[in-house]
Design a protein around this motif. Structure first.
Motif, PDB file in Angstrom:
ATOM      1  N   TYR A  20       0.804  -1.229   0.000  1.00 21.15           N
ATOM      2  CA  TYR A  20       0.000   0.000   0.000  1.00 21.15           C
ATOM      3  C   TYR A  20       0.838   1.281   0.000  1.00 21.15           C
ATOM      4  O   TYR A  20       0.418   2.328  -0.448  1.00 21.15           O
ATOM      5  N   TRP A  21       2.101   1.191   0.516  1.00 24.68           N
ATOM      6  CA  TRP A  21       2.896   2.410   0.652  1.00 24.68           C
ATOM      7  C   TRP A  21       3.604   2.821  -0.640  1.00 24.68           C
ATOM      8  O   TRP A  21       4.172   3.904  -0.736  1.00 24.68           O
ATOM      9  N   VAL A  22       3.552   1.967  -1.685  1.00 24.17           N
ATOM     10  CA  VAL A  22       4.284   2.270  -2.915  1.00 24.17           C
ATOM     11  C   VAL A  22       3.720   3.532  -3.588  1.00 24.17           C
ATOM     12  O   VAL A  22       4.460   4.442  -3.976  1.00 24.17           O
ATOM     13  N   ALA A  83      -2.541  21.797  -8.113  1.00 25.67           N
ATOM     14  CA  ALA A  83      -2.557  21.623  -6.650  1.00 25.67           C
ATOM     15  C   ALA A  83      -3.973  21.437  -6.121  1.00 25.67           C
ATOM     16  O   ALA A  83      -4.173  20.811  -5.078  1.00 25.67           O
ATOM     17  N   THR A  84      -4.965  21.987  -6.838  1.00 25.98           N
ATOM     18  CA  THR A  84      -6.352  21.860  -6.380  1.00 25.98           C
ATOM     19  C   THR A  84      -7.111  20.760  -7.122  1.00 25.98           C
ATOM     20  O   THR A  84      -8.303  20.556  -6.866  1.00 25.98           O
ATOM     21  N   CYS A  85      -6.426  20.062  -8.030  1.00 35.50           N
ATOM     22  CA  CYS A  85      -7.040  18.961  -8.801  1.00 35.50           C
ATOM     23  C   CYS A  85      -7.538  17.885  -7.835  1.00 35.50           C
ATOM     24  O   CYS A  85      -6.847  17.515  -6.892  1.00 35.50           O
ATOM     25  N   TYR A  86      -8.717  17.372  -8.078  1.00 35.04           N
ATOM     26  CA  TYR A  86      -9.297  16.355  -7.188  1.00 35.04           C
ATOM     27  C   TYR A  86      -8.391  15.128  -7.091  1.00 35.04           C
ATOM     28  O   TYR A  86      -8.230  14.544  -6.026  1.00 35.04           O
ATOM     29  N   TYR A  87      -7.794  14.731  -8.223  1.00 32.99           N
ATOM     30  CA  TYR A  87      -6.943  13.545  -8.209  1.00 32.99           C
ATOM     31  C   TYR A  87      -5.657  13.804  -7.405  1.00 32.99           C
ATOM     32  O   TYR A  87      -5.290  13.012  -6.536  1.00 32.99           O
ATOM     33  N   TYR A  88      -5.001  14.937  -7.685  1.00 33.39           N
ATOM     34  CA  TYR A  88      -3.757  15.228  -6.959  1.00 33.39           C
ATOM     35  C   TYR A  88      -4.027  15.419  -5.467  1.00 33.39           C
ATOM     36  O   TYR A  88      -3.189  15.096  -4.636  1.00 33.39           O
ATOM     37  N   ARG A  89      -5.185  15.994  -5.142  1.00 30.11           N
ATOM     38  CA  ARG A  89      -5.510  16.187  -3.717  1.00 30.11           C
ATOM     39  C   ARG A  89      -5.514  14.840  -3.006  1.00 30.11           C
ATOM     40  O   ARG A  89      -4.953  14.696  -1.926  1.00 30.11           O
ATOM     41  N   LYS A  90      -6.140  13.845  -3.636  1.00 32.93           N
ATOM     42  CA  LYS A  90      -6.161  12.511  -3.029  1.00 32.93           C
ATOM     43  C   LYS A  90      -4.732  12.000  -2.835  1.00 32.93           C
ATOM     44  O   LYS A  90      -4.362  11.514  -1.760  1.00 32.93           O
ATOM     45  N   GLU A  91      -3.923  12.164  -3.881  1.00 31.24           N
ATOM     46  CA  GLU A  91      -2.546  11.663  -3.812  1.00 31.24           C
ATOM     47  C   GLU A  91      -1.721  12.448  -2.778  1.00 31.24           C
ATOM     48  O   GLU A  91      -0.893  11.875  -2.074  1.00 31.24           O
ATOM     49  N   ILE A  92      -1.949  13.771  -2.705  1.00 28.25           N
ATOM     50  CA  ILE A  92      -1.191  14.605  -1.757  1.00 28.25           C
ATOM     51  C   ILE A  92      -1.588  14.254  -0.318  1.00 28.25           C
ATOM     52  O   ILE A  92      -0.744  14.115   0.559  1.00 28.25           O
ATOM     53  N   TYR A  93      -2.885  14.084  -0.060  1.00 38.41           N
ATOM     54  CA  TYR A  93      -3.323  13.722   1.296  1.00 38.41           C
ATOM     55  C   TYR A  93      -2.717  12.383   1.705  1.00 38.41           C
ATOM     56  O   TYR A  93      -2.286  12.203   2.839  1.00 38.41           O
ATOM     57  N   ARG A  94      -2.667  11.452   0.762  1.00 43.36           N
ATOM     58  CA  ARG A  94      -2.113  10.139   1.089  1.00 43.36           C
ATOM     59  C   ARG A  94      -0.597  10.186   1.247  1.00 43.36           C
ATOM     60  O   ARG A  94      -0.039   9.664   2.199  1.00 43.36           O
ATOM     61  N   PHE A  96       1.720  12.977   1.305  1.00 42.27           N
ATOM     62  CA  PHE A  96       2.414  13.966   2.142  1.00 42.27           C
ATOM     63  C   PHE A  96       1.847  14.023   3.563  1.00 42.27           C
ATOM     64  O   PHE A  96       2.573  14.297   4.502  1.00 42.27           O
ATOM     65  N   PHE A  97       0.546  13.810   3.717  1.00 38.30           N
ATOM     66  CA  PHE A  97      -0.070  13.967   5.046  1.00 38.30           C
ATOM     67  C   PHE A  97      -0.436  12.639   5.704  1.00 38.30           C
ATOM     68  O   PHE A  97      -0.831  12.626   6.867  1.00 38.30           O
ATOM     69  N   HIS A  98      -0.353  11.550   4.958  1.00 34.63           N
ATOM     70  CA  HIS A  98      -0.757  10.229   5.482  1.00 34.63           C
ATOM     71  C   HIS A  98      -2.157  10.309   6.097  1.00 34.63           C
ATOM     72  O   HIS A  98      -2.378   9.862   7.213  1.00 34.63           O
ATOM     73  N   ASP A  99      -3.085  10.865   5.320  1.00 33.57           N
ATOM     74  CA  ASP A  99      -4.345  11.268   5.920  1.00 33.57           C
ATOM     75  C   ASP A  99      -5.568  10.766   5.153  1.00 33.57           C
ATOM     76  O   ASP A  99      -6.332  11.578   4.638  1.00 33.57           O
ATOM     77  N   PRO A 100      -5.829   9.500   5.086  1.00 35.52           N
ATOM     78  CA  PRO A 100      -4.997   8.373   5.509  1.00 35.52           C
ATOM     79  C   PRO A 100      -4.046   8.006   4.390  1.00 35.52           C
ATOM     80  O   PRO A 100      -4.219   8.457   3.261  1.00 35.52           O
ATOM     81  N   SER A 102      -3.695   5.206   2.909  1.00 41.49           N
ATOM     82  CA  SER A 102      -4.329   4.350   1.900  1.00 41.49           C
ATOM     83  C   SER A 102      -5.709   3.946   2.408  1.00 41.49           C
ATOM     84  O   SER A 102      -6.076   4.270   3.538  1.00 41.49           O
ATOM     85  N   CYS A 103      -6.459   3.232   1.577  1.00 41.90           N
ATOM     86  CA  CYS A 103      -7.759   2.744   2.018  1.00 41.90           C
ATOM     87  C   CYS A 103      -7.549   1.752   3.165  1.00 41.90           C
ATOM     88  O   CYS A 103      -6.569   1.017   3.178  1.00 41.90           O
ATOM     89  N   ALA A 104      -8.460   1.732   4.113  1.00 48.61           N
ATOM     90  CA  ALA A 104      -8.445   0.766   5.227  1.00 48.61           C
ATOM     91  C   ALA A 104      -7.219   0.909   6.115  1.00 48.61           C
ATOM     92  O   ALA A 104      -6.857  -0.022   6.828  1.00 48.61           O
ATOM     93  N   VAL A 105      -6.540   2.073   6.062  1.00 50.89           N
ATOM     94  CA  VAL A 105      -5.422   2.343   6.970  1.00 50.89           C
ATOM     95  C   VAL A 105      -5.885   3.488   7.880  1.00 50.89           C
ATOM     96  O   VAL A 105      -6.418   4.481   7.378  1.00 50.89           O
ATOM     97  N   PRO A 106      -5.711   3.381   9.198  1.00 48.62           N
ATOM     98  CA  PRO A 106      -6.262   4.405  10.104  1.00 48.62           C
ATOM     99  C   PRO A 106      -5.711   5.805   9.846  1.00 48.62           C
ATOM    100  O   PRO A 106      -4.587   5.966   9.375  1.00 48.62           O
ATOM    101  N   GLU A 107      -6.533   6.818  10.163  1.00 49.57           N
ATOM    102  CA  GLU A 107      -6.126   8.229  10.046  1.00 49.57           C
ATOM    103  C   GLU A 107      -4.985   8.513  11.024  1.00 49.57           C
ATOM    104  O   GLU A 107      -4.926   7.925  12.093  1.00 49.57           O
ATOM    105  N   SER A 108      -4.118   9.461  10.659  1.00 44.93           N
ATOM    106  CA  SER A 108      -3.015   9.794  11.554  1.00 44.93           C
ATOM    107  C   SER A 108      -3.408  10.924  12.509  1.00 44.93           C
ATOM    108  O   SER A 108      -2.764  11.136  13.510  1.00 44.93           O
ATOM    109  N   ARG A 109      -4.490  11.659  12.192  1.00 45.31           N
ATOM    110  CA  ARG A 109      -4.879  12.754  13.097  1.00 45.31           C
ATOM    111  C   ARG A 109      -6.197  12.423  13.800  1.00 45.31           C
ATOM    112  O   ARG A 109      -6.970  11.586  13.330  1.00 45.31           O
ATOM    113  N   LYS A 110      -6.417  13.140  14.913  1.00 46.65           N
ATOM    114  CA  LYS A 110      -7.548  12.815  15.763  1.00 46.65           C
ATOM    115  C   LYS A 110      -8.871  13.368  15.224  1.00 46.65           C
ATOM    116  O   LYS A 110      -9.909  12.731  15.294  1.00 46.65           O
TER     117      LYS A 110
END
Ligand code: FES
Length: 247
Positions: A20-22, A83-94, A96-100, A102-110
């Protein structure tokens, strides 16, 4: 038609062979290197032109009297568009922010606020950046046509072909955008005429939906090709390589 036992079986899900981390790691490396290259252009390069070949990072050359670094004048809109593209946003959140991550991986923030707070709520401006991206695209098509004109005569060089492929990929990326899909078919309650036939709008929405399915691919390929096009023209500018003329 009667359904067979086989057709009632649940569809088997495709299993992904990569960990999942690739994907998030690829995002961080690719966008990180692209960002560094762009910063290098902005602060250390003042032009990107070799005869009739103009780098997409430096188009348009006309600044209408606005005094900013050439690359900044050109880059703000494509960068904000991406930077505001829906696709890149998904990739950036995953990535750069690990948020989350990947799918089925817990969120890093509360707490999760989505994109309701600054600066993430600015991503909603994407639909407006789309219009600016279309204007930039017009300039890039003009550049691509000029890449086939050598001293007033039609010709074909390797650079001409590279610039044509580049603008074609950017066109595919721009017109497979989710915002454009909404522009074409959004807000409509009914896609059929009074006689029940599908409308032209519905046909176009279907077509854009097909392009939209490959939006992620267009996003990466067009980004790498913009990069490649600039490198090719820069190598020509510095005499490292010579353009191949086919015609
Ligand atoms: S959603 Fe990616 S460019 Fe609009």
């Amino acid at each position: 038609m009667a359904q067979t036992a086989e057709s009632l079986q649940p569809t088997k899900r495709k299993s992904h062979s990569l960990p999942y981390w690739v994907e998030p790691t690829f995002t961080v490396v690719a966008l990180g290197l692209f960002g560094l290259y762009t910063l290098w252009l902005v602060f250390f390069q003042s032009s990107g032109q070799f005869h009739n070949y103009l780098s997409p990072f430096f188009s348009p050359t006309e600044s209408w009297g606005i005094k900013v670094l050439p690359a900044i004048w050109v880059l703000w809109s494509p960068l904000l568009f991406r930077a505001t593209c829906y696709y890149y946003r998904k990739e950036i959140y995953r990535g750069f922010f690990h948020d989350p991550v990947s799918c089925a991986v817990p969120e890093s923030r509360k707490y999760y606020f989505g994109e309701t707070r600054f600066p993430f709520n600015w991503a909603n401006l994407h639909r407006w950046f789309w219009y600016v991206a279309v204007i930039v695209l017009v300039f890039l098509w003009i550049d691509a046509v000029q890449a086939f004109i050598f001293n007033g005569h039609f010709g074909i060089g390797l650079g001409s072909i590279i610039m044509l492929i580049n603008v074609s990929l950017l066109t595919a990326y721009t017109f497979s955008c989710h915002a454009f899909r909404h522009l074409i078919g959004g807000g409509s309650q009914k896609f059929s005429c009074s006689d029940g036939r599908p409308t032209t709008r519905y046909k176009w929405w279907n077509r854009v939906s097909t392009w939209n399915e490959n939006h992620g691919t267009y996003a990466w390929v067009s980004m790498f090709f913009v990069w490649f096009t600039d490198v090719y023209i820069r190598l020509l500018m510095n005499g490292v390589i010579h353009d191949v003329r086919f015609f």
